[in-house]
Design an enzyme around this catalytic site. Structure first.
Site, PDB file in Angstrom:
ATOM      1  N   GLU A  71      -4.040  40.160  -4.516  1.00 34.91           N
ATOM      2  CA  GLU A  71      -2.813  39.696  -3.831  1.00 34.91           C
ATOM      3  C   GLU A  71      -2.045  40.902  -3.298  1.00 34.91           C
ATOM      4  OE1 GLU A  71      -0.644  36.740  -6.069  1.00 34.91           O
ATOM      5  OE2 GLU A  71       1.181  37.161  -4.923  1.00 34.91           O
ATOM      6  N   LYS A 113       3.535  33.077 -13.874  1.00 34.62           N
ATOM      7  CA  LYS A 113       2.434  33.529 -12.999  1.00 34.62           C
ATOM      8  C   LYS A 113       2.768  34.909 -12.442  1.00 34.62           C
ATOM      9  CE  LYS A 113      -0.074  33.754  -9.032  1.00 34.62           C
ATOM     10  NZ  LYS A 113       0.058  34.741  -7.959  1.00 34.62           N
ATOM     11  N   ASP A 169     -10.573  40.952 -21.188  1.00 37.05           N
ATOM     12  CA  ASP A 169     -10.831  39.540 -20.883  1.00 37.05           C
ATOM     13  C   ASP A 169      -9.518  38.875 -20.453  1.00 37.05           C
ATOM     14  OD1 ASP A 169     -11.220  36.805 -21.013  1.00 37.05           O
ATOM     15  OD2 ASP A 169     -12.387  36.858 -22.857  1.00 37.05           O
ATOM     16  N   HIS A 206       6.605  39.698   1.080  1.00 32.33           N
ATOM     17  CA  HIS A 206       5.259  39.178   0.825  1.00 32.33           C
ATOM     18  C   HIS A 206       4.456  39.156   2.122  1.00 32.33           C
ATOM     19  CE1 HIS A 206       2.702  37.014  -1.957  1.00 32.33           C
ATOM     20  NE2 HIS A 206       2.357  36.222  -0.954  1.00 32.33           N
TER      21      HIS A 206
HETATM   22  C1  MEV Z   1       3.499  35.214  -6.485  1.00 31.85           C
HETATM   23  O1  MEV Z   1       2.211  35.692  -6.784  1.00 31.85           O
HETATM   24  C2  MEV Z   1       4.365  35.302  -7.704  1.00 31.85           C
HETATM   25  C3  MEV Z   1       5.759  34.709  -7.545  1.00 31.85           C
HETATM   26  O2  MEV Z   1       5.671  33.361  -7.122  1.00 31.85           O
HETATM   27  C4  MEV Z   1       6.410  34.787  -8.907  1.00 31.85           C
HETATM   28  C5  MEV Z   1       7.735  34.085  -9.001  1.00 31.85           C
HETATM   29  O3  MEV Z   1       7.986  33.150  -8.230  1.00 31.85           O
HETATM   30  O4  MEV Z   1       8.508  34.466  -9.890  1.00 31.85           O
HETATM   31  C6  MEV Z   1       6.551  35.447  -6.510  1.00 31.85           C
END
Ligand code: MEV
Length: 439
Positions: free
Chosen positions: A86, A279, A295, A392
């Protein structure tokens, strides 16, 4: 109905035949073959190591191996290797690491390294008698596994405790032998599973040899470690006086902290937000876990189980601002190893560990945790200020341009044009069309 196309003996085929089987499924088998084989390592001895990690390996799947410099953790600066596809993750980790390096860095500590596993079994005898016999069972089983545990004992690990759990709510006569382990600097899956399997056999022997028990009352079901490791925990935090945060994304520090804390509280209480929030933590954690040959599925599974341990899935990170001090911290399980597994075998994993100063498991837990907190901080900082898409998409711009077959010159022009604009796919396509049309 068409007969399903089942292949028999694929794993026993010669590599060339496997490739033929696979590439014959493509529209252009020669092109597929060329792409697949182009990723084979030119050094055959390295390819042999990689191929032997898994069955039916045809080639290697390339992923970016990047570096996030300036991670100041417990007063020591690390350059942190990260494997991730990413586009914004390494940039975000680096930016957050730099931000906090100027404000005292990350403080990290390991709050336990205990692993656990269970022998699951049915027992139709007298449960009370079995409970009473547990000290004898434990001594018997420990004795049985002494040779197996000797190596681990030399490294300071071994079986720490065990207990019987009667779980009739799952099924009458279903029991667990719940065993805790220390596994030194190894993740320890093989050790734990080997010991538990030996226990499965040993318990039968115990029933056979001990008056009052009958082996026919015992049915071993499975012996396996658990990836829920709440006793193997790392805690990482950053903190500074609120004013020292400075202007963040155009917001005064107090306003930034108010919005940041609300965002964390939302992730504490709302499962949809908590999942995405976590995430973002795993973006950093997994990238380090992969780069060091660990792992990542185990870490993921453990993290999410921990996040849901009170019955509601919640944020793994927390924040507070008491007495003018902003504090942001993460607490999560992290069952990592720096010996065994791929850690020494994978040439890049070995290099990552060398770069990190040959850490033991505890140090690696703290480094991966810091990467997780860094990425979480970076994501929240963007979300509550400018929004995530600007940064992003800017990081994603080269991917969009590559998809649209942009030349080097077009990439440069697009970079300059989108420096202050959101480069959505449509906007980039429109921009390219314009310059290609000469307008
Ligand atoms: C994207 O990989 C991760 C985010 O969605 C985490 C978040 O929203 O806190 C930007």
């Amino acid at each position: 109905m068409q007969k399903p196309r089942i292949i028999t003996g694929f794993s026993r085929m010669a590599p060339e035949e496997k490739l033929r089987q696979v590439t014959s499924r493509f529209k252009d088998p020669a092109a597929a073959l060329k792409t697949i084989t182009s990723f084979l390592h030119p050094d055959q001895s390295i390819q042999k190591i990689l191929s032997e990690f898994s069955e039916n390996t045809l080639t290697n799947f390339a992923m970016p191996y990047g570096m996030a410099p300036n991670f100041l953790i417990n007063g020591e600066v690390f350059m942190v290797p990260m494997v991730i596809e990413e586009s914004s993750v390494v940039a975000a980790a680096s930016a957050a690491a730099r931000f906090w390096a100027d404000r005292g860095g990350f403080s990290a500590r390991v709050r336990g390294k205990e692993k656990n596993g269970q022998l699951h079994f049915r027992f139709t005898g007298d449960a009370g008698r079995l409970e009473k016999a547990m000290p004898a069972v434990e001594a018997y089983l420990r004795e049985k596994t002494l040779p197996m545990a000797a190596n681990m004992a030399r490294r300071g690990g071994g079986i720490t405790s065990m207990m019987l759990k009667n779980r009739p709510e799952i099924e009458p006569n279903y029991f667990q032998l719940f065993v805790n382990f220390e596994t030194a600097d190894a993740m320890g899956a093989n050790f734990v599973n080997s010991v538990l399997e030996e226990f499965g056999v040993g318990l039968k022997d115990f029933f056979y040899e001990t008056p009052g028990f009958a082996p026919s009352e015992y049915e071993p079901l499975m012996a396996i470690l658990s990836n829920h490791t709440p006793g193997c925990l790392v805690e990482v935090s950053v903190e500074c006086p609120v004013g020292e945060l400075g202007l963040v994304g155009g917001l005064e520090p107090e306003e930034f902290v108010r919005r940041f804390e609300l965002a964390v509280r939302v992730a504490q209480g709302d499962v949809h937000r908590a999942t995405t929030h976590n995430k973002g933590i795993m973006n950093g954690v997994d990238a380090v876990v992969l780069a060091t040959g660990n792992d990542f599925r185990a870490i993921e599974a453990g993290a999410h189980a921990y996040a849901a341990q009170d019955g509601q899935y919640r944020s793994l990170s927390h924040s507070s601002s008491e007495n003018g001090i902003f504090r942001f911290w993460l607490e999560m399980p992290m069952s990592l190893g720096t010996t065994g597994g791929l850690t020494k075998l994978h040439p890049l994993a070995a290099l990552s560990l060398e770069l990190l100063g040959h850490p033991g498991a505890e140090r690696l837990m703290m480094i991966a945790g810091s990467a997780g907190l860094a990425n979480n901080f970076a994501a929240l900082r963007s979300l509550v200020t400018t929004g995530i898409q600007a940064g992003h998409m800017r990081m994603h711009l080269p991917n969009v341009l590559m998809q649209l077959n942009a030349s080097d010159e077009e990439m440069k022009m697009a970079g300059a044009y989108f420096a202050d604009k959101k480069p959505s796919h449509q906007a980039v396509a429109g921009f390219l069309k314009k310059i290609r049309d000469g307008s």
